[in-house]
Enzyme design. Structure first.
Site, PDB file in Angstrom:
ATOM      1  N   LYS A 178       0.864  -1.178   0.000  1.00  0.00           N
ATOM      2  CA  LYS A 178       0.000   0.000   0.000  1.00  0.00           C
ATOM      3  C   LYS A 178       0.903   1.232   0.000  1.00  0.00           C
ATOM      4  O   LYS A 178       1.463   1.621   1.020  1.00  0.00           O
ATOM      5  CB  LYS A 178      -0.910   0.037   1.232  1.00  0.00           C
ATOM      6  CG  LYS A 178      -1.998   1.092   1.066  1.00  0.00           C
ATOM      7  CD  LYS A 178      -2.368   1.802   2.336  1.00  0.00           C
ATOM      8  CE  LYS A 178      -1.489   2.968   2.680  1.00  0.00           C
ATOM      9  NZ  LYS A 178      -1.411   4.087   1.723  1.00  0.00           N
ATOM     10  N   GLU A 254      10.157   1.377  10.192  1.00  0.00           N
ATOM     11  CA  GLU A 254      11.145   2.422   9.842  1.00  0.00           C
ATOM     12  C   GLU A 254      10.434   3.750  10.018  1.00  0.00           C
ATOM     13  O   GLU A 254       9.594   4.126   9.193  1.00  0.00           O
ATOM     14  CB  GLU A 254      11.613   2.250   8.393  1.00  0.00           C
ATOM     15  CG  GLU A 254      12.398   0.985   8.131  1.00  0.00           C
ATOM     16  CD  GLU A 254      13.807   1.007   8.696  1.00  0.00           C
ATOM     17  OE1 GLU A 254      14.255   2.078   9.170  1.00  0.00           O
ATOM     18  OE2 GLU A 254      14.456  -0.049   8.695  1.00  0.00           O
ATOM     19  N   CYS A 288      13.872  10.985   6.010  1.00  0.00           N
ATOM     20  CA  CYS A 288      13.941  10.627   7.427  1.00  0.00           C
ATOM     21  C   CYS A 288      15.361  10.810   7.951  1.00  0.00           C
ATOM     22  O   CYS A 288      15.577  10.980   9.139  1.00  0.00           O
ATOM     23  CB  CYS A 288      13.494   9.189   7.626  1.00  0.00           C
ATOM     24  SG  CYS A 288      14.388   8.049   6.581  1.00  0.00           S
ATOM     25  N   GLU A 383      10.570  16.645  13.720  1.00  0.00           N
ATOM     26  CA  GLU A 383      11.138  16.433  12.397  1.00  0.00           C
ATOM     27  C   GLU A 383      10.671  17.596  11.511  1.00  0.00           C
ATOM     28  O   GLU A 383       9.465  17.815  11.372  1.00  0.00           O
ATOM     29  CB  GLU A 383      10.546  15.104  11.890  1.00  0.00           C
ATOM     30  CG  GLU A 383      11.343  14.426  10.864  1.00  0.00           C
ATOM     31  CD  GLU A 383      10.732  13.066  10.516  1.00  0.00           C
ATOM     32  OE1 GLU A 383       9.582  12.777  10.857  1.00  0.00           O
ATOM     33  OE2 GLU A 383      11.443  12.303   9.865  1.00  0.00           O
TER      34      GLU A 383
HETATM   35  P1  NAP Z   1       2.725   8.750   7.260  1.00  0.00           P
HETATM   36  O1  NAP Z   1       1.704   9.810   7.295  1.00  0.00           O
HETATM   37  O2  NAP Z   1       2.976   7.963   8.474  1.00  0.00           O
HETATM   38  O3  NAP Z   1       2.297   7.800   6.050  1.00  0.00           O
HETATM   39  C1  NAP Z   1       3.065   6.678   5.679  1.00  0.00           C
HETATM   40  C2  NAP Z   1       2.151   5.636   5.069  1.00  0.00           C
HETATM   41  O4  NAP Z   1       1.207   5.214   6.044  1.00  0.00           O
HETATM   42  C3  NAP Z   1       1.345   6.122   3.877  1.00  0.00           C
HETATM   43  O5  NAP Z   1       1.219   5.066   2.967  1.00  0.00           O
HETATM   44  C4  NAP Z   1       0.010   6.463   4.513  1.00  0.00           C
HETATM   45  O6  NAP Z   1      -1.068   6.391   3.624  1.00  0.00           O
HETATM   46  C5  NAP Z   1      -0.091   5.353   5.544  1.00  0.00           C
HETATM   47  N1  NAP Z   1      -1.005   5.661   6.634  1.00  0.00           N
HETATM   48  C6  NAP Z   1      -1.346   6.866   7.136  1.00  0.00           C
HETATM   49  N2  NAP Z   1      -2.207   6.703   8.169  1.00  0.00           N
HETATM   50  C7  NAP Z   1      -2.417   5.373   8.296  1.00  0.00           C
HETATM   51  C8  NAP Z   1      -3.207   4.565   9.183  1.00  0.00           C
HETATM   52  N3  NAP Z   1      -3.957   5.105  10.145  1.00  0.00           N
HETATM   53  N4  NAP Z   1      -3.168   3.233   9.023  1.00  0.00           N
HETATM   54  C9  NAP Z   1      -2.414   2.672   8.071  1.00  0.00           C
HETATM   55  N5  NAP Z   1      -1.639   3.370   7.202  1.00  0.00           N
HETATM   56  C10 NAP Z   1      -1.639   4.707   7.326  1.00  0.00           C
HETATM   57  O7  NAP Z   1       4.151   9.307   6.828  1.00  0.00           O
HETATM   58  P2  NAP Z   1       4.496  10.195   5.574  1.00  0.00           P
HETATM   59  O8  NAP Z   1       4.126  11.589   5.901  1.00  0.00           O
HETATM   60  O9  NAP Z   1       3.977   9.608   4.317  1.00  0.00           O
HETATM   61  O10 NAP Z   1       6.076  10.006   5.496  1.00  0.00           O
HETATM   62  C11 NAP Z   1       6.941  10.778   6.221  1.00  0.00           C
HETATM   63  C12 NAP Z   1       7.433  10.042   7.451  1.00  0.00           C
HETATM   64  O11 NAP Z   1       8.069   8.829   7.074  1.00  0.00           O
HETATM   65  C13 NAP Z   1       8.464  10.831   8.198  1.00  0.00           C
HETATM   66  O12 NAP Z   1       8.227  10.760   9.571  1.00  0.00           O
HETATM   67  C14 NAP Z   1       9.770  10.119   7.839  1.00  0.00           C
HETATM   68  O13 NAP Z   1      10.784  10.282   8.783  1.00  0.00           O
HETATM   69  C15 NAP Z   1       9.320   8.714   7.732  1.00  0.00           C
HETATM   70  N6  NAP Z   1      10.262   7.927   6.940  1.00  0.00           N
HETATM   71  C16 NAP Z   1      11.067   7.035   7.587  1.00  0.00           C
HETATM   72  C17 NAP Z   1      11.985   6.296   6.875  1.00  0.00           C
HETATM   73  C18 NAP Z   1      12.877   5.319   7.572  1.00  0.00           C
HETATM   74  O14 NAP Z   1      13.462   4.509   6.896  1.00  0.00           O
HETATM   75  N7  NAP Z   1      13.003   5.356   8.886  1.00  0.00           N
HETATM   76  C19 NAP Z   1      12.100   6.466   5.494  1.00  0.00           C
HETATM   77  C20 NAP Z   1      11.280   7.374   4.868  1.00  0.00           C
HETATM   78  C21 NAP Z   1      10.350   8.104   5.607  1.00  0.00           C
HETATM   79  P3  NAP Z   1      -1.687   7.742   3.006  1.00  0.00           P
HETATM   80  O15 NAP Z   1      -0.669   8.294   2.118  1.00  0.00           O
HETATM   81  O16 NAP Z   1      -2.884   7.287   2.259  1.00  0.00           O
HETATM   82  O17 NAP Z   1      -1.999   8.644   4.164  1.00  0.00           O
END
Ligand code: NAP
Length: 479
Positions: A178, A254, A288, A383
């Site tokens: 997803k 992650e 990240c 962040e």
């Molecule tokens: P996010 O809001 O947590 O979303 C990530 C994924 O989760 C998306 O596919 C999102 O879908 C889905 N999602 C959101 N709410 C959900 C729920 N209640 N249940 C299940 N899935 C859900 O994060 P983001 O804003 O896309 O990405 C940025 C974050 O990712 C930052 O905090 C960054 O640090 C972190 N990140 C970490 C790494 C690592 O390797 N540690 C790498 C890259 C990014 P939708 O798009 O449909 O909302």
């Protein structure tokens, strides 16, 4: 230029492109203009469960496929992406907004996960031990976990998908991916590419939804799903861990970061500035691993500040797919709001703006440098996820280590010093899963990527990344 009408936009389930039963669709927007590029299908819970059924049906056959054959599918996928770097890079630049040099780098990085795990597929370990008593044997083997649910963010639409699909397929798992709703096109294109590379129907399924919470809850409560690998924010990761608890689903997480970047007086200034630009400005700060907090020792702080302001000020802001651009737009208006609020909060707390600091039109935010944000200010705790560098001077090593560790996050930290003995001693004391010494880029498919504390559980990439999709089975054998 990519013909967006020719892109796959339906759900990919069981090797076929299928429409969702929900008639509304998800708009995919160009962050540079706010205009829709196209729309993609919006999966219901039933669609999600259909994807699980397809993955579950394909699992026994894929798990029994010879590791060499599984590896060769991944190897072909590596070669196919490598032959299409420009095409994928433009697609990423259009839906995510990042500048073309960043997009090209991501595509090459994404492809490397397929090459690495093509090689790992034939290195699944096992061993035979003699028990201490001498009379019995301990046989240890590893088997694929099973159907794996993969959730990826928008900031690396290709690499976060391949970093999960690569090891899952190498281990013999089948997957339901997803992707983030902002960047689904790269994921669907990747599904088509894997099918072309020979992944049998049902081995890779991709679904997009506007309602990730109910869909994820249903999948994590379906006993056929045995693995969750999530990359995204800590808040969503925490929620998913709770959902996964009911069926004790194997989890890899992650999550977010708040990377400190330490520059000691004895650092090579030009090297530290090169590293700072990569650590801060790769993907316009939407990583990240992005350096959030620059702790710079008093003897070098003026020269470092001057150099950073000059380099960040020379960046060209514009649409990612314009070849002149080096800093693209942020992903969406909410991201701009967040960065803007953090900068305003820092200024209200006493920080000074040395560069930028005023939002642009639409999703654009200029490279920004701040000094003097007080300890405890939100810009040093959260962040930033944008092109904003916050500089804080320090005097002693003790002080730098304490400031760096003062966060609930623990993904990556950076240290610049020409004294390697000191840098290694500091690295030992930093509470982070990864430390870059005199390097601003640590991501490498052959290295174990991941965080400690609230930045995650488990590692991706390297041999550890393969093991995350394998269960250990001990067979007590008498013979
Ligand atoms: P996010 O809001 O947590 O979303 C990530 C994924 O989760 C998306 O596919 C999102 O879908 C889905 N999602 C959101 N709410 C959900 C729920 N209640 N249940 C299940 N899935 C859900 O994060 P983001 O804003 O896309 O990405 C940025 C974050 O990712 C930052 O905090 C960054 O640090 C972190 N990140 C970490 C790494 C690592 O390797 N540690 C790498 C890259 C990014 P939708 O798009 O449909 O909302």
């Amino acid at each position: 230029m990519i013909d967006t009408r020719a892109l796959p936009t339906e759900l990919f389930i069981g090797g076929a492109w299928v429409p969702s039963s929900r008639t509304t669709r998800i708009d995919v927007l160009d962050p540079a203009t706010g205009h829709a590029i196209t729309t993609v299908a919006d999966a219901t819970v039933e669609d999600g469960l259909a994807a699980v059924s397809a993955a579950h049906a394909a699992f026994p056959g894929w798990a029994a496929t010879a590791p060499r054959e599984r590896g060769e599918v991944l190897r072909r996928a590596f070669e196919l992406i490598t032959a299409r770097v420009e095409w994928f890079a433009e697609l990423i630049a259009r839906e995510n907004g990042k500048a073309m040099p960043d997009a090209r780098a991501e595509v090459r990085y994404a492809a490397e996960f397929f090459r690495w795990f093509a090689e790992e597929a034939v290195r699944i370990p096992g061993d035979l031990r003699v028990a201490p008593g001498g009379a019995t044997r301990v046989l240890v083997q590893h088997q694929p976990v099973g159907v794996s649910f993969l959730i990826t963010p928008w900031n690396f639409p290709a690499a976060m998908a391949t970093r999960k699909i690569g090891p899952a397929l190498a281990a013999g798992c089948t997957v339901v991916l997803k992707p983030a709703s902002e960047t689904p096109l790269t994921a669907y294109a990747m599904a088509a590419l894997l099918a072309e590379a020979g992944a049998p129907p049902g081995v890779v399924n991709v679904i997009t939804t506007s309602k990730p919470a109910p869909l994820s809850a249903a999948l994590l409560h379906d006993p056929r799903v045995r693995k969750l690998s999530f990359t995204g924010s800590t808040a969503v990761g925490r929620h998913l861990l709770r959902e996964a608890a009911d069926h004790i689903v194997n989890c890899s997480m992650e999550l977010g970061g708040n990377a400190p970047f330490l520059v000691f007086d004895d650092a090579d200034l030009a090297g530290a500035l090169d590293g700072a630009m990569i650590a801060k400005m790769r993907n316009g700060g939407e990583a990240c691993t992005s350096a959030n907090r620059f702790y710079v020792q008093r003897g070098i702080v003026d020269r470092f500040t001057e150099g950073l302001v000059a380099r960040m000020g020379a960046m060209v802001v514009g649409p990612g797919y314009d070849e002149r651009t080096t800093c693209g737009p942020l992903i969406n208006p909410a991201a701009v709001e967040k960065v803007d609020a953090l900068v305003k909060g820092a200024v209200a707390g006493g920080a000074r703006v040395l560069l930028g600091g005023t939002r642009g039109a639409g999703c654009f935010y200029p490279p920004t440098v701040l000094v003097g944000a007080p300890v405890g200010n939100a810009i040093l705790r959260e962040e930033i996820f944008g092109p904003v560098a916050v500089l804080v001077p320090f005097d002693t090593t003790e002080e730098a280590v304490a400031l760096a560790n003062d966060t609930e996050y623990g993904l990556v930290a950076y240290v610049y010093s020409e004294d390697l003995k000191k840098a290694l001693a500091v690295a030992d004391r930093l509470e982070f899963g990864m430390v870059g010494i005199n390097r601003g880029l640590i991501s490498d498919p052959s290295a174990p990527f991941g965080g400690v504390k609230e930045s995650g559980l488990g590692r991706e990439g390297a041999h550890e990344g393969l093991m995350a999709y394998l269960e250990t089975k001990y067979i007590a054998a008498a013979w």
